[in-house]
Design an enzyme around this catalytic site. Sequence first.
Site, PDB file in Angstrom:
ATOM      1  CE1 TYR A 165      -1.587  -5.237   8.845  1.00 41.62           C
ATOM      2  CE2 TYR A 165       0.100  -3.551   9.108  1.00 41.62           C
ATOM      3  CZ  TYR A 165      -0.828  -4.406   9.660  1.00 41.62           C
ATOM      4  OH  TYR A 165      -0.995  -4.447  11.020  1.00 41.62           O
ATOM      5  CE  LYS A 169      -4.386  -3.324  10.193  1.00 38.67           C
ATOM      6  NZ  LYS A 169      -5.627  -3.815  10.857  1.00 38.67           N
TER       7      LYS A 169
END
Length: 307
Positions: A165, A169
């Site tokens: 993640y 991001k």
Amino acid sequence: MAISFVGRVAIVTGAGTGLGRSHALGLAQRGAKVVVNDLGVSRDGTGSSSEAADAVVAEIKAMGGDAMAHGCDVSDEAGVKDMVAKAMDAWGRVDIAVNNAGILRDKTFAKMEMSDFRKVVDVHLIGSANVAHACWPIMREQKYGRIVFTASGSGLYGNFGQSNYGAAKAAMMGLMNVLHMEGARDNIRVNTLAPTAATRMTEELLPAEAAALLAPETITPGLLYLVSEDAPSRFIMGAGAGSFAQTRVYETQGITLMEGDNTPETIAARFAEMNDPEGQEDLQDAFSQTKKYALNAAKARGLKLDW
């Protein structure tokens, strides 16, 4: 002057719940026609259902707005192209793309399967690129476009157990930086929102008192500004609980070493000097860094570069 989206068409991904739902409703309340994209998956990206997206469309229509649901997986390029084509068929333009869709498959890096790493990157990064890429020729033709990518503190600052993640991001900043440059001449402005909110993605991490303050609705006003007519471009907006801030990447002035001195030992000895924030710069592109280093090297040698 009030910000209005009358006459604008917006695509919001992951808009069935949480932040995406709040963004879609916020845009619709100010006049935008909205494509409510949601695959209806669970938090880890499994399963699918149209119920959430259909419910948001019903909310928008109940307030007198116009919206359609689309259930494509944003990591599926063909599905995204179909979504954009349907928006064009219905309304003839796409002005705003809000890339909000995401999933979580948290584990420490040691225990993570690479298939889970890849899937999270596919949804967040490739999915965002798919949506932007499908909208890009339309926005260039219109000479108008507003694109927002969704980053996270996990990418900007790190968070234990979120290597997949966090990597996805953090990539939003790089994608934004390049598309900001490539879209500038066609009035396409590209920004990044880095929200922290109480959603199903964070429900197990927040105490109840904090969750009450971190409602998605406290973040959406920042998003609406980032896709407005007078929006900035290449801006990373941190947002949560009604607080808004800018995140920036700086480079220190650093040190310049001559050939005989250019050793790891010298770098170790002068590390604190290299790390000194005085005179740090916000570089505007990769070539600015190249130019800075070449000019520093020339100056150290008493040379003059015509640059």
